[in-house]
Design an enzyme around this catalytic site. Structure first.
Site, PDB file in Angstrom:
ATOM      1  N   GLU A 152      58.633 -86.138  20.533  1.00  0.00           N
ATOM      2  CA  GLU A 152      59.986 -86.685  20.411  1.00  0.00           C
ATOM      3  C   GLU A 152      60.177 -87.986  21.173  1.00  0.00           C
ATOM      4  OE1 GLU A 152      64.680 -85.331  20.833  1.00  0.00           O
ATOM      5  OE2 GLU A 152      63.090 -83.936  21.410  1.00  0.00           O
ATOM      6  N   LYS A 168      65.951 -81.958  16.201  1.00  0.00           N
ATOM      7  CA  LYS A 168      66.653 -80.678  16.208  1.00  0.00           C
ATOM      8  C   LYS A 168      66.308 -79.985  14.907  1.00  0.00           C
ATOM      9  CE  LYS A 168      68.496 -79.998  20.048  1.00  0.00           C
ATOM     10  NZ  LYS A 168      67.913 -78.872  20.811  1.00  0.00           N
TER      11      LYS A 168
END
Length: 352
Positions: A152, A168
Site C-alpha cells: 500500500e 480497503k
C-alpha cells in the site's frame, strides 16, 4: 553479535554510509537522501545516507533463522478481537464513527537474537512475498530494525504532485470481495481526499482510480488512487501533519476512530500501520508506504528479543466479527510462514 551496519533498502536502491538522524520532518525538505520510519503513535525517524546506489536483488548476506511457527502470540486472541469488533459496531450504531480499523500485534521470540539480521528477513520476504513497496531499514543503534512487504502506497511525491493509494477490501479471491468492501473503500477515499485537501491547492484533489482490483500473493485487494497538487509553501512537514496516520489504517472520522483504537487495542502498533519509505530531498521525490505486512525486531522486550508483526481489518456496521478475525488471519498466514519457515529449514535440512 552480528555486526549490523546502518542500511536502507527499497527495491533496487541500497543506502549506506549513515550521515545524520533526526526526528524533524523539516529535514526532508533540506537536501540529501533519507530513509523514513514513522510509528503509528507518531515517533518519526529520518536517516540521511551518503551512499545511495542501485544494486541487483541478491540473496541476503546472512541467513535468517526465524521463530518457530507455533511460538507466535497475539495481543488480542480470537475472543478478545471479536468482542472488540462488536464494541466498534456499538460505536457505529451510536453515531460515534463510521468505520474503525482494529489491529493486533503478533510476537515471537527470536531463537538466535545475536545473529538476527532484519535485512536477511527482507531478502526472504522479497522472494517469498514480493510487494510493490517492500523495504528494509536497519538502524539498530536507534532502535529501528524494520522489514516491510507493504502493498500500500501512503504518499508518493514528484515535485508538487502527490499520490496516495489507499487499500480497503481484502479477500482470498475476487469472488470473496463483498459489497461491504467496496463501501469501505469509498469511505476511506473520502477521508484521504479530505486529508490531502488540507495541504493541496484548492480544486486539485482528484480520484483517478476507484476500487481497482489488485492481485497480491495469496490474496486480492481493492485499491484506489487519490491525487493532488501541493499548495504554495507546503512540503513534507505539512503532508505528514495533515495526513498521518494513514486513513486506511485508522477510520472515519479519523479523530473518533483513533480514540476508539486507543481504548480497544492493548499495545502500541509501533511501525505497523505507520510508514516506511524514502525521500530524495535533492530531487523533490519520495515514496512512503503504509506500514502494513511489516515485521520489526524489538530488542527491549522483557525476556529477550522478539520479532513482531501486525495484522488488522477495517470494521463497519456490516462487519461479521468472525469474518473480520478470519481476514486478519488471511493477511498474516503467508508472511508468518515466510518469516518462520527459515527456522524449519535450518532445523530439518528441508526446503524453506
Amino acid at each position: 553479535m552480528l555486526e549490523s551496519l546502518p542500511l536502507a533498502r527499497f527495491g533496487a536502491l541500497v543506502a549506506s554510509d549513515l550521515r545524520d538522524v533526526t526526528d524533524d520532518p523539516r529535514a526532508l525538505e533540506s537536501g540529501g537522501w533519507w530513509a523514513v520510519v514513522a510509528d503509528f503513535e507518531g515517533r518519526l525517524l529520518c536517516a540521511r545516507f551518503g551512499d545511495v546506489r542501485r544494486a541487483p536483488a541478491a540473496a541476503p548476506p546472512t541467513p535468517w533463522r526465524g521463530p518457530h511457527r507455533g511460538s507466535w502470540t497475539s495481543s488480542l486472541d480470537r475472543a478478545a478481537y471479536t468482542a472488540a469488533v462488536a464494541r466498534i459496531r456499538e460505536h457505529i450504531a451510536a453515531g460515534d464513527v463510521y468505520q474503525a480499523n482494529l489491529c493486533r500485534v503478533l510476537s515471537a521470540p527470536l531463537p538466535d537474537p545475536d545473529a538476527a539480521d532484519i535485512d536477511a528477513l527482507g531478502g526472504r520476504l522479497a522472494h517469498g512475498n514480493p510487494a510493490p513497496h517492500a523495504g528494509v531499514v536497519r538502524l539498530p543503534a536507534h532502535g529501528v530494525e524494520v522489514a516491510t512487504a507493504s502493498p500500500e502506497l501512503y504518499l508518493r511525491r514528484a515535485g508538487r504532485t502527490v499520490l496516495s493509494g489507499p487499500i480497503k477490501g481484502t479477500a482470498r479471491t475476487e469472488d470473496g470481495l463483498l459489497e461491504k468492501d467496496h463501501a469501505e473503500n469509498v469511505m476511506i477515499v473520502d477521508l484521504v481526499r479530505n486529508d490531502l485537501g488540507r495541504v493541496c491547492a484548492s480544486g486539485s484533489v482528484s480520484v483517478p482510480a476507484l476500487c481497482a482490483l489488485e492481485q497480491h500473493p495469496g490474496l486480492v485487494h481493492l485499491v484506489s488512487t487519490v491525487r493532488g497538487e501541493l499548495a504554495d509553501g507546503a512540503g513534507w512537514p505539512e503532508l505528514l501533519a495533515h495526513t498521518f496516520p494513514p486513513g486506511s489504517v485508522t477510520g472515519a472520522p479519523k479523530s473518533s476512530a483513533l480514540r476508539i483504537i486507543r481504548s480497544l487495542e492493548p499495545v502500541p502498533r509501533g511501525p505497523y500501520c505507520g510508514s516506511v519509505g524514502w525521500v530524495d530531498a535533492d530531487r523533490g521525490t519520495g515514496e512512503l508506504a503504509v506500514g502494513i505486512r511489516t515485521f520489526w525486531i524489538d530488542r527491549t522486550a522483557p525476556g529477550g528479543a522478539v520479532l513482531r508483526f501486525g495484522t488488522g481489518a477495517g470494521i463497519t456496521w456490516g462487519s461479521d466479527p468472525q469474518g473480520e478475525w478470519a481476514e486478519t488471519e488471511l493477511k498474516a498466514e503467508r508472511l508468518l510462514a515466510v518469516a518462520s519457515g527459515a527456522h524449519e529449514y535450518v532445523a530439518t535440512g528441508g526446503r524453506p
